[in-house]
Design a protein around this motif. Structure first.
Motif, PDB file in Angstrom:
ATOM      1  N   GLN A  37      33.367  45.770  44.675  1.00  0.00           N
ATOM      2  CA  GLN A  37      34.162  44.573  44.923  1.00  0.00           C
ATOM      3  C   GLN A  37      33.401  43.555  45.760  1.00  0.00           C
ATOM      4  N   SER A  38      32.590  44.030  46.685  1.00  0.00           N
ATOM      5  CA  SER A  38      31.756  43.100  47.463  1.00  0.00           C
ATOM      6  C   SER A  38      30.768  42.376  46.554  1.00  0.00           C
ATOM      7  N   ALA A  39      30.187  43.094  45.601  1.00  0.00           N
ATOM      8  CA  ALA A  39      29.262  42.468  44.655  1.00  0.00           C
ATOM      9  C   ALA A  39      29.995  41.451  43.782  1.00  0.00           C
ATOM     10  N   GLU A  40      31.221  41.772  43.354  1.00  0.00           N
ATOM     11  CA  GLU A  40      32.019  40.822  42.579  1.00  0.00           C
ATOM     12  C   GLU A  40      32.224  39.531  43.375  1.00  0.00           C
ATOM     13  N   GLN A  41      32.589  39.672  44.651  1.00  0.00           N
ATOM     14  CA  GLN A  41      32.836  38.504  45.495  1.00  0.00           C
ATOM     15  C   GLN A  41      31.573  37.678  45.701  1.00  0.00           C
ATOM     16  N   LEU A  42      30.464  38.364  45.896  1.00  0.00           N
ATOM     17  CA  LEU A  42      29.204  37.650  46.057  1.00  0.00           C
ATOM     18  C   LEU A  42      28.884  36.831  44.810  1.00  0.00           C
ATOM     19  N   VAL A  43      29.001  37.450  43.650  1.00  0.00           N
ATOM     20  CA  VAL A  43      28.687  36.757  42.394  1.00  0.00           C
ATOM     21  C   VAL A  43      29.697  35.648  42.121  1.00  0.00           C
ATOM     22  N   ALA A  44      30.952  35.858  42.454  1.00  0.00           N
ATOM     23  CA  ALA A  44      31.944  34.787  42.291  1.00  0.00           C
ATOM     24  C   ALA A  44      31.537  33.567  43.106  1.00  0.00           C
ATOM     25  N   GLY A  45      30.907  33.796  44.251  1.00  0.00           N
ATOM     26  CA  GLY A  45      30.431  32.703  45.092  1.00  0.00           C
ATOM     27  C   GLY A  45      29.270  31.927  44.496  1.00  0.00           C
ATOM     28  N   PHE A  46      28.662  32.449  43.435  1.00  0.00           N
ATOM     29  CA  PHE A  46      27.569  31.735  42.769  1.00  0.00           C
ATOM     30  C   PHE A  46      28.083  30.605  41.881  1.00  0.00           C
ATOM     31  N   VAL A  47      29.373  30.618  41.581  1.00  0.00           N
ATOM     32  CA  VAL A  47      29.983  29.540  40.796  1.00  0.00           C
ATOM     33  C   VAL A  47      30.290  28.404  41.770  1.00  0.00           C
ATOM     34  N   GLU A  51      34.073  23.682  41.053  1.00  0.00           N
ATOM     35  CA  GLU A  51      34.469  23.995  39.682  1.00  0.00           C
ATOM     36  C   GLU A  51      35.549  25.072  39.608  1.00  0.00           C
ATOM     37  N   VAL A  52      35.888  25.697  40.747  1.00  0.00           N
ATOM     38  CA  VAL A  52      36.825  26.818  40.759  1.00  0.00           C
ATOM     39  C   VAL A  52      38.228  26.360  41.161  1.00  0.00           C
ATOM     40  N   LYS A  53      39.178  26.643  40.279  1.00  0.00           N
ATOM     41  CA  LYS A  53      40.584  26.353  40.574  1.00  0.00           C
ATOM     42  C   LYS A  53      41.221  27.540  41.305  1.00  0.00           C
ATOM     43  N   SER A  54      40.952  28.765  40.843  1.00  0.00           N
ATOM     44  CA  SER A  54      41.501  29.953  41.487  1.00  0.00           C
ATOM     45  C   SER A  54      40.631  31.162  41.186  1.00  0.00           C
ATOM     46  N   LEU A  55      40.797  32.171  42.024  1.00  0.00           N
ATOM     47  CA  LEU A  55      40.056  33.418  41.876  1.00  0.00           C
ATOM     48  C   LEU A  55      41.046  34.566  41.951  1.00  0.00           C
ATOM     49  N   HIS A  56      40.879  35.534  41.069  1.00  0.00           N
ATOM     50  CA  HIS A  56      41.724  36.736  41.116  1.00  0.00           C
ATOM     51  C   HIS A  56      40.844  37.973  41.004  1.00  0.00           C
ATOM     52  N   GLN A  57      40.891  38.799  42.047  1.00  0.00           N
ATOM     53  CA  GLN A  57      40.179  40.072  42.032  1.00  0.00           C
ATOM     54  C   GLN A  57      41.229  41.173  41.899  1.00  0.00           C
ATOM     55  N   THR A  58      41.049  42.053  40.885  1.00  0.00           N
ATOM     56  CA  THR A  58      42.011  43.139  40.740  1.00  0.00           C
ATOM     57  C   THR A  58      41.962  44.028  41.971  1.00  0.00           C
ATOM     58  N   ARG A  59      43.109  44.497  42.380  1.00  0.00           N
ATOM     59  CA  ARG A  59      43.187  45.331  43.584  1.00  0.00           C
ATOM     60  C   ARG A  59      42.748  46.756  43.306  1.00  0.00           C
ATOM     61  N   THR A  60      42.950  47.199  42.082  1.00  0.00           N
ATOM     62  CA  THR A  60      42.560  48.558  41.722  1.00  0.00           C
ATOM     63  C   THR A  60      41.669  48.511  40.489  1.00  0.00           C
ATOM     64  N   GLY A  61      40.961  49.600  40.288  1.00  0.00           N
ATOM     65  CA  GLY A  61      40.115  49.735  39.116  1.00  0.00           C
ATOM     66  C   GLY A  61      40.238  51.148  38.584  1.00  0.00           C
ATOM     67  N   SER A  62      39.411  51.450  37.624  1.00  0.00           N
ATOM     68  CA  SER A  62      39.454  52.748  36.962  1.00  0.00           C
ATOM     69  C   SER A  62      38.170  53.518  37.181  1.00  0.00           C
ATOM     70  N   LEU A  63      38.272  54.811  37.065  1.00  0.00           N
ATOM     71  CA  LEU A  63      37.082  55.649  37.057  1.00  0.00           C
ATOM     72  C   LEU A  63      36.686  55.900  35.612  1.00  0.00           C
ATOM     73  N   THR A  76      36.936  40.695  38.444  1.00  0.00           N
ATOM     74  CA  THR A  76      37.311  39.444  39.093  1.00  0.00           C
ATOM     75  C   THR A  76      37.252  38.346  38.046  1.00  0.00           C
ATOM     76  N   THR A  77      38.236  37.467  38.040  1.00  0.00           N
ATOM     77  CA  THR A  77      38.205  36.302  37.162  1.00  0.00           C
ATOM     78  C   THR A  77      38.365  35.036  37.993  1.00  0.00           C
ATOM     79  N   LEU A  78      37.661  34.011  37.575  1.00  0.00           N
ATOM     80  CA  LEU A  78      37.768  32.702  38.197  1.00  0.00           C
ATOM     81  C   LEU A  78      38.277  31.728  37.148  1.00  0.00           C
ATOM     82  N   SER A  79      39.382  31.052  37.439  1.00  0.00           N
ATOM     83  CA  SER A  79      39.857  29.974  36.582  1.00  0.00           C
ATOM     84  C   SER A  79      39.149  28.711  37.037  1.00  0.00           C
TER      85      SER A  79
END
Length: 158
Positions: A37-47, A51-63, A76-79
């Motif tokens: 999740q930290s890597a997702e947030q870092l990469v989201a910051g590269f946008v 240009e970003v209206k909103s950001l949504h990071q899922t709270r849970t994931g799968s194994l 994570t998705t960025l609108s």
């Protein structure tokens, strides 16, 4: 998408450092989730923020299964404010990721849409693409592969 998940799963399986993880299986899962999740947030910051209206990071994931056990996968998705040039945006993300120490591999989906696979030294891999006519950036993350003790039954999501 399934092929892309398999590709990234295989790639993430190549870089394991399970010995650096906690012995407790739940703590182990939480550690790889946090790194992903930290890597997702870092990469989201590269946008670019403008240009970003909103950001949504899922709270849970799968194994997921991988070469040496399991890996945690999240998203994570960025609108975006408006439709962006997907090639330009993928190039921008790739450049910034490379500057931050990620291994970067650009390719295209079957439909010709540009995407990038980023791999961190920690073993986290991310598959990043621009969807919906340049209005959404999608970031799928995959932790390093790690083992769980025999007999441990993980929850459906973490």
């Amino acid at each position: 998408m399934i092929a892309a998940l398999g590709l990234v799963s295989t790639m993430a399986g190549c870089s394991t450092m399970s010995s650096d993880l906690p012995d407790d299986p739940v703590a182990r899962i939480k550690a790889v989730k946090s790194a992903s999740q930290s890597a997702e947030q870092l990469v989201a910051g590269f946008v670019p923020k403008k240009e970003v209206k909103s950001l949504h990071q899922t709270r849970t994931g799968s194994l997921l299964a991988c070469s040496s056990g399991k890996q945690w996968s999240g998203n994570t998705t960025l609108s975006l404010v408006s439709g962006q040039d997907d090639s330009r945006l993928v190039d921008e993300i790739s450049r910034r990721a490379e500057d931050s120490g990620f291994d970067v591999e650009q390719d295209k989906t079957r439909s010709g849409t540009p995407r990038v696979t980023l791999t961190a030294d920690s073993g986290v891999s991310l598959l990043v693409g621009v969807w919906n006519d340049g209005t959404v950036v999608n970031i799928d993350s995959f932790s390093m592969c790690f083992s769980l003790p025999d007999g441990f039954l993980p929850e459906p999501s973490y």
